[in-house]
Design an enzyme around this catalytic site. Structure first.
Site, PDB file in Angstrom:
ATOM      1  CB  SER A 253     -32.559  -6.415 -96.464  1.00 19.75           C
ATOM      2  OG  SER A 253     -31.780  -5.692 -97.395  1.00 19.75           O
TER       3      SER A 253
ATOM      4  CE  LYS B 250     -36.631  -2.959 -90.103  1.00 18.77           C
ATOM      5  NZ  LYS B 250     -35.493  -2.038 -89.848  1.00 18.77           N
TER       6      LYS B 250
ATOM      7  CG  ASN C 214     -36.072  -3.509 -94.083  1.00 23.61           C
ATOM      8  OD1 ASN C 214     -35.539  -2.490 -94.504  1.00 23.61           O
ATOM      9  ND2 ASN C 214     -35.381  -4.525 -93.614  1.00 23.61           N
TER      10      ASN C 214
ATOM     11  CG  ASN D  64     -30.516  -3.448-100.618  1.00 22.06           C
ATOM     12  OD1 ASN D  64     -30.537  -2.866-101.686  1.00 22.06           O
ATOM     13  ND2 ASN D  64     -30.975  -2.899 -99.500  1.00 22.06           N
ATOM     14  CB  THR D  65     -30.048 -10.017 -98.963  1.00 20.48           C
ATOM     15  OG1 THR D  65     -29.331  -9.042 -98.198  1.00 20.48           O
ATOM     16  CG2 THR D  65     -29.343 -11.356 -98.874  1.00 20.48           C
TER      17      THR D  65
ATOM     18  CG  PHE E 168     -27.938  -5.623 -96.238  1.00 19.52           C
ATOM     19  CD1 PHE E 168     -28.149  -4.979 -95.042  1.00 19.52           C
ATOM     20  CD2 PHE E 168     -28.255  -6.965 -96.322  1.00 19.52           C
ATOM     21  CE1 PHE E 168     -28.686  -5.647 -93.951  1.00 19.52           C
ATOM     22  CE2 PHE E 168     -28.799  -7.655 -95.241  1.00 19.52           C
ATOM     23  CZ  PHE E 168     -29.016  -6.984 -94.051  1.00 19.52           C
TER      24      PHE E 168
ATOM     25  CG  ASN F  62     -31.314   3.352 -97.549  1.00 12.71           C
ATOM     26  OD1 ASN F  62     -30.221   3.139 -98.066  1.00 12.71           O
ATOM     27  ND2 ASN F  62     -31.796   2.601 -96.578  1.00 12.71           N
TER      28      ASN F  62
END
Length: 332
Positions: A249, A290, A319, A251-252, A175, A171
């Site tokens: 996450s 999380k 995550n 991705n941030t 985001f 994946n």
């Protein structure tokens, strides 16, 4: 001597075909045979379609393990397959759990009794499109999101890949979110679609089930800003049983830095105060954080201390990893 012939004296003989007409009994036999064949075929189609529909409608049927997933992987790429599944569940045409969970599967969480301990994490229904369809599959916990205050597109395609040899996917969505307003509209529409939603003690509007909303942060927001999470609490607190603060996450930019002890305490304390200020007619939503799977032992200790100090209700582990396990066989 000359002989004269009058043309009219000749007659041309033509051979006329003889037509034979079927008897009435033969025609009736033919029509009866055709009618029986049409009836048999129609009946077979109706019975077959009905049996298939009944079989398909049961989420526990083997077709949903051995037929539908392999076919979707064969015909669709990973992201299109994901979108197709969401579309079916959103439409109300998805299968439903027709069975009853064994009592041994019952669990108690925060004084709530759940029929089973199986839940769906954030990431599948990112924008709250198929909440009812997912509950109908039998999940006791459905988590929407991650939801960011403002829409953001995520990574360019392709960004999800089948790992066929490992029965897995990679994946790299990055985001994506349609934003808080879009998700809020869907959840409100779901709430108002019931004749007496106020009679339900759960925001899930299902007895013994939990609806969770995972709150994220926009990539464009300052790395140390807490505002996106507070907006999420105010927006979704009245419509969720649980709010999840996603600080993990990959991705941030800078998001995972919020897992450090000092910044995490500041964030969780601010979120808790925002939650406590909500004015709603039922129990306030529980708060979870999380975390990433790639934390060191020391970082895990810091998270545990922050959660204990702020009296958060729990932790979700975990995550997406940024590691690539050496056990993978696929090369993507």
């Amino acid at each position: 001597m000359s002989l004269a012939f009058r043309p009219s004296s000749f007659r041309v003989l033509r051979r006329t075909p003889i037509r034979r007409y079927a008897s009435t009994s033969s025609v009736n036999d033919l029509n009866t045979g055709q009618s029986l064949r049409i009836f048999a075929v129609s009946t077979g189609i109706v019975i077959g379609s009905t049996l298939f529909a009944v079989y398909y409608a049961d989420s526990r049927a083997a077709i949903h393990r051995y037929v539908v997933p392999p076919l979707s992987r064969l015909v669709l790429d990973a992201e299109k397959g994901h979108k197709f599944a969401l579309g079916v569940l959103k439409s109300g045409l998805g299968p439903r759990d027709q069975g009853r969970d064994d009592e041994i599967l019952q669990v108690e969480l925060w004084d709530k009794k759940l029929a089973n301990p199986v839940g769906l994490a954030a990431g599948f229904d990112k924008d709250g499109e198929a909440v009812n369809g997912l509950f109908d599959l039998g999940f006791s916990w459905v988590e929407v999101g991650s939801v960011t205050p403002r829409p953001q597109a995520g990574n360019p395609k392709p960004r999800v890949f089948h790992l066929t040899e490992d029965n897995a996917v990679i994946n790299r969505y990055g985001f994506p979110s349609k934003g808080a307003t879009s998700v809020l509209t869907r959840l409100q529409a779901r709430y108002t679609s019931l004749s007496s939603p106020e009679t339900h003690s759960n925001a899930s509007l299902r007895e013994g089930k939990i609806l969770s909303v995972n709150l994220g942060k926009n990539k464009s927001s300052p790395p140390d800003s807490l505002g996106d999470f507070l907006v999420g609490v105010r927006t979704f607190g009245p419509l969720a049983d649980v709010l999840v603060i996603n600080v993990s996450s990959p991705n941030t930019p800078g998001l995972r830095n919020l897992q450090s002890r000092g910044m995490l305490i500041e964030l969780l304390d601010a979120v808790k105060r925002e939650r406590d200020a909500l004015q709603i007619d039922r129990e306030l939503p529980k708060l979870l954080v999380k975390i990433a799977p790639d934390l060191s032992v020391g970082e895990l200790r810091d998270v545990a201390e922050a959660v204990r100090e702020t009296k958060f209700d729990g932790v979700i582990v975990s995550n997406t990893t940024i590691q690539r396990p050496p056990s993978l066989k696929s090369r993507k």
